[in-house]
Design an enzyme around this catalytic site. Structure first.
Site, PDB file in Angstrom:
ATOM      1  N   SER A 116      48.997 -11.435 -58.672  1.00 30.31           N
ATOM      2  CA  SER A 116      50.365 -11.208 -59.090  1.00 30.31           C
ATOM      3  C   SER A 116      51.400 -11.903 -58.210  1.00 30.31           C
ATOM      4  O   SER A 116      52.529 -12.113 -58.641  1.00 30.31           O
ATOM      5  CB  SER A 116      50.661  -9.704 -59.123  1.00 30.31           C
ATOM      6  OG  SER A 116      50.560  -9.152 -57.828  1.00 30.31           O
ATOM      7  N   SER A 167      45.979  -9.929 -55.447  1.00 28.03           N
ATOM      8  CA  SER A 167      47.309 -10.515 -55.675  1.00 28.03           C
ATOM      9  C   SER A 167      47.818 -11.444 -54.599  1.00 28.03           C
ATOM     10  O   SER A 167      48.760 -12.197 -54.823  1.00 28.03           O
ATOM     11  CB  SER A 167      48.333  -9.408 -55.898  1.00 28.03           C
ATOM     12  OG  SER A 167      48.043  -8.740 -57.100  1.00 28.03           O
ATOM     13  N   LYS A 202      57.370 -11.395 -51.706  1.00 28.26           N
ATOM     14  CA  LYS A 202      57.105 -10.983 -53.076  1.00 28.26           C
ATOM     15  C   LYS A 202      58.163  -9.934 -53.426  1.00 28.26           C
ATOM     16  O   LYS A 202      58.543  -9.135 -52.550  1.00 28.26           O
ATOM     17  CB  LYS A 202      55.697 -10.367 -53.117  1.00 28.26           C
ATOM     18  CG  LYS A 202      55.159 -10.049 -54.485  1.00 28.26           C
ATOM     19  CD  LYS A 202      53.746  -9.476 -54.330  1.00 28.26           C
ATOM     20  CE  LYS A 202      53.147  -9.110 -55.672  1.00 28.26           C
ATOM     21  NZ  LYS A 202      51.782  -8.555 -55.520  1.00 28.26           N
TER      22      LYS A 202
END
Lengths: 441, 473
Positions: free
Chosen positions: B152, B176, B77
């Site tokens: 996310s 997330s 990420k």
């Protein structure tokens, strides 16, 4: 109208730990090339996390113990938010409602000054206003960012500029004796902020305003700023107004304080517990361990030198005020040379108080040797002494004549002339011989 | 495809030299070239030559690498700092930020010989549950490109589903990691707070942020967690607890394990298709000898309000360093959602409001801790859905901030307490969209969760299903 000043102090002291408050960068930032002692943590880079410096925590507790504070068994760090270019994270890691130490006091000749709290935080970077390529710019040096900083806050117990000065000197001395900071004002490693207001004599409530003066880098300026503010407030109060609640700065050039920020612009710091650092818990044993490891405080060392070496109050005070002299005294008085010559503590103290300034670097060995030498009774060869006396007498007719007329000063002058040629001579021996020589003239 | 194989098998093949890391990496880049344009999962793709060069070096020295991750491709990420590789947190504020240091997780993976191939799309600064709130364009769901990949961490999840890499590193503050895992049919472990170092991960909400693995299976996640977990001298909140040998303990039987099923997770907000899938999963666990009991967790409804006070408060503080002085990008580049959270948090921390909001939320947090602790003293795990809704169409969550918040209903309480949670694929809806479930355990019980998850994946094949996009050309 008679007014009584009500003064509290906030003092920031940079600790001389090896590394930073929350990172491994050197805490010694003075005079270094800008932005050379930095890392992701003290630059506040994304993702960087603070690791509290154990030594800094220990030293803050030690200072608290020296001031008679209560050490918190549970403490924590908090974030204090404000925007300023020298604050790279947008917040300073400080302590809000659970400081490491609370309470304590310092005695002054004008009464007790209570300590409100002692807490630990990180220093900010430094702004430098400069010209670059003909343009006025502000540069940021982050070397100081993250240096451990202790804040000491007093109660509003101080009632004169002199008392403030005395308090500050004592605090400075304690910090120096603990060996936790250079507390060098010139370098900014000790910074003073008096909070000043005045009230009518006899009133006990705190005045409805206070003025904070920042940027003070000497005890003298602190006293001057306080005096200046007291007069300024009195004038305003006399005119029927109340001085504005504000932050002022000390302007060395004008010898005056100048307004910097009014209360209306005061920031809401939005304190909240620093989530990156778990709360700190101290056992009684840990705190006691710090107490045991504490060096002697100024008052304790004073008592010690008076008692052990028979110094008088005045000698002891002079030595205590200058730790360099005190350390030199203690090492010299215990040196083999001095001890075996049977020289008294008072003699050593006097020598150090009066003569140490003459040395470039005063080593214990050198000073001890000089003291021993000075105390030696050197018997001068009689014929050599007579030769010197004859020369001095024959080349100072006027002084000799004056002496004959009863002028004692002339005797001392002639004595000085002889001593110049035989500096190590026994004073009494020379004086007796000089008098005899003059009488036979 | 090689990349379909579990990490353990790939690692064996690399060691026996029946496969090279170059083969694996090449396959990944071919896959990326074929399908990335349809998904937009990457923010920064490491160039092929760099990755291949690393793979070659690993192939030549494979015998000297102890880690099963040596030569295995992974993505992160874009919240993790990767030295020399741009890191943006999906915000234009950091558009040109090349980190001078690496996150501990990245450093550990590099030391293990794993090969980073990209930095992945996400909701900017972690604010969102759909990877639409990004300055780099939304990530599309590999199962239906009209829908969100979740968030996310939508980027890494989509990349694993699309077989662009073997595993990914996510970051879970309120769901997330788990939410995109559920929506992409992959597995993911949201670790116990403190289990994995946060150093070098761009902070969203420091007391909630956790760093964890995402992969095709629970077992692959266990291999990754074994490598990245452990105390870090650079993170004062990392735990000194020893890291168990997850991959060795993963075979533990589920017989007699006690699983709680809290009725509050199955209310009106829950999509009936998701409910049905979880009930089927319950039967699978029961068939494996576990005991599933319906329980109550009455505080659940307070999870979202507590989370949306604590997380914005902390994020308003964490993001204050992006003040426009450093990093290049101005403050105006914060997205609408970023500003909403910064404003909310700033307000909650303001003097006069602190007690009513932040402090009160912290008190409710303590209640959550005691309620979960009590429940988990009697059960080995809590079984629940990950999201109340199926993968959303673009715009649905972005245009409705309340709905956006409610998408976090089942995930945020886990972060509030700090518990670990394993997210696993557990079925499909009528329109062939994936459904996920989560197993929440006691603090530091990752090993138990991995074993339960592994048992489940031995008995089911949901996790082996691939989006049609993968095999298409």
């Amino acid at each position: 109208m008679n007014y009584e000043p009500v003064i509290g102090l906030e003092i920031h002291v940079e600790l001389k730990t090896k590394s930073g408050m929350f990172c491994g960068c050197p805490a010694d930032h003075f005079g270094k090339t800008p932005n050379t002692g930095t890392c992701p943590v003290c630059l506040g880079l994304p993702g960087a996390l603070p690791i509290p410096n154990k030594k800094a925590v220990e030293w803050t507790i030690m200072l608290g113990l020296a001031l008679g504070s209560t050490v918190s068994e549970v403490s924590k760090f908090d974030r204090k938010h404000y925007f300023y270019p020298d604050l790279p994270k947008g917040y300073q890691i400080s302590q809000y409602d659970q400081p490491l130490c609370r309470g304590g006091k310092i005695e002054t000749s004008q009464g007790t000054v209570r300590i409100h709290r002692v807490h630990l935080e990180e220093d900010t970077g430094k702004l430098q206003h400069a010209m670059v390529d003909g343009k006025k710019v502000t540069l940021v040096d982050f070397n100081r960012s993250g240096v451990p900083l202790v804040e000491i806050v007093t109660e509003a117990d101080i009632h004169s500029a002199d008392q403030a000065k005395e308090f500050l000197k004592k605090l400075h001395q304690i910090v120096r004796y603990l060996g936790i900071s250079d507390a060098d004002m010139e370098k900014g490693s000790m910074r003073l902020e008096p909070n000043i207001s005045i009230r009518k004599v006899g009133e006990t409530a705190l005045p409805p305003y206070k003025v904070e003066v920042k940027n003070i880098n000497s005890f003298r300026f602190a006293a001057m700023a306080i005096e200046y503010e007291i007069k300024r407030h009195a004038t305003i109060l006399e005119s029927g107004s109340i001085p504005a609640q504000e932050t002022r700065g000390w302007d060395e050039a004008k010898n005056a304080t100048v307004s910097q920020r009014s209360k209306e612009e005061a920031a809401d710091y939005r304190y909240f517990p620093e989530p990156d650092i778990p709360p700190l818990r101290f056992t009684r044993g840990y705190i006691e361990g710090i107490r045991q490891s504490m060096p002697l405080l100024p008052d304790e060392r004073k008592q010690k030198i008076v008692k052990e070496f028979g110094l008088n109050e005045q000698q002891a005070t002079v030595l205590i005020d200058d730790e360099r002299k005190l350390n030199l005294f203690e090492s010299t008085v215990l040196s083999n040379a001095v001890v075996s010559a049977g020289i008294s503590g008072a003699t050593v103290a006097n020598w150090i108080i009066n003569k140490v300034a003459d040395y470039g670097v005063a080593t214990t060995q050198q000073v001890a040797a000089d003291i021993v030498e000075s105390q030696k009774i050197t018997v001068i060869d009689e014929s050599e002494l007579q030769n010197v006396l004859a020369t001095v007498i024959s080349s100072n007719d006027k002084a000799v004549a004056d002496y004959k007329k009863g002028k004692q000063q002339s005797l001392m002058f002639l004595m000085g002339q002889v001593k110049r040629q035989i500096p190590k001579g026994n004073t009494q021996q020379i004086l007796d011989a000089l008098k005899a020589a003059l009488d036979t003239q | 495809m090689l990349i379909d194989l579990p990490i353990s098998e790939l690692s064996e093949k690399l060691r026996s030299k029946t496969v090279t890391s170059v083969d694996i990496i090449s396959e990944c880049y071919d896959q990326i070239e074929a399908h990335e344009s349809k998904l937009n999962s990457f923010i920064t793709l490491v160039d092929r030559e760099t990755a291949i060069a690393k793979a070659k070096a690993i192939d030549e020295t494979i015998a000297t690498h102890a880690s099963p991750l040596a030569g295995i491709p992974y993505v992160m990420k874009d919240a993790y700092l990767t030295r020399g590789v741009r890191t943006t947190a999906a915000s234009k504020i950091l558009d040109s930020f090349i980190p001078p240091y690496s996150a501990t997780v990245h450093r550990k993976l590099e030391e293990a010989g794993a090969i980073l191939i990209g930095k992945m799309n996400m909701d900017a600064w972690g604010h969102g549950a759909s990877t639409e709130n990004t300055d780099y364009g939304p990530t599309k769901n590999p199962w239906d490109q009209e829908r969100s990949a979740g968030g996310s961490g939508g980027g890494p999840a989509a990349a694993i589903a699309a077989r662009f890499c073997s595993f990914g590193i996510g970051e879970d503050t309120g769901g997330s990691i788990r939410n995109p895992a559920a929506w992409n049919n992959i597995s993911a472990m949201k670790v116990t707070y403190g289990r994995v170092s946060r150093y070098g991960a761009i902070a969203y909400a420091s007391s909630l942020d956790t760093m964890g693995p995402t992969a095709k299976t629970a077992q692959d996640c266990a291999y990754v967690l074994e490598t990245i977990a452990g105390v870090d001298p650079y993170d004062a909140t990392s735990s000194p607890k020893p890291v168990p040998p997850y991959t060795k303990e993963i075979g533990a039987s589920s017989k007699g394990k006690k699983i709680a099923l809290p009725s509050e997770f199955f209310g009106d907000a829950l999509d009936p298709e998701i409910k049905a899938a979880i009930m089927e999963a319950r039967e699978v666990f029961e068939s494996a000898g576990a005991e599933v009991t319906e329980v109550s967790l009455p505080l659940l409804e307070y999870g979202v309000p507590v989370y949306y006070i604590l997380a914005p408060s902390e994020t308003s503080s964490n993001l204050s360093r992006y003040d426009g002085v450093r990093y290049g990008g101005k403050r105006s580049l914060f997205t609408k959602e970023n500003k909403r959270r910064i404003m909310t948090g700033t307000y909650a921390l303001s003097s006069g409001y602190y007690d009513a909001y932040y402090k009160k939320a912290q008190k409710v947090r303590s209640l959550f801790i005691s309620e979960y602790t009590k429940l988990l003293s009697q059960y080995d795990a809590i079984l629940s859905p990950v999201t109340p809704i199926m993968p959303s169409k673009f715009g649905e969550l972005l245009d409705d901030p309340m709905k956006n918040m409610m998408a976090d209903l089942y995930t945020v309480t886990v972060n509030i307490v700090g518990l670990p949670s394993l997210s696993l694929p557990c079925g499909f809806g009528k329109t062939n969209l994936p459904i996920g479930m989560q197993l929440v355990g006691n603090m530091f019980s990752e090993s138990t969760l991995f074993a339960l998850g592994h048992t489940y994946q031995q008995k089911t094949d949901w996790h082996t299903r691939q989006p049609t996009l993968v095999s298409s050309k």
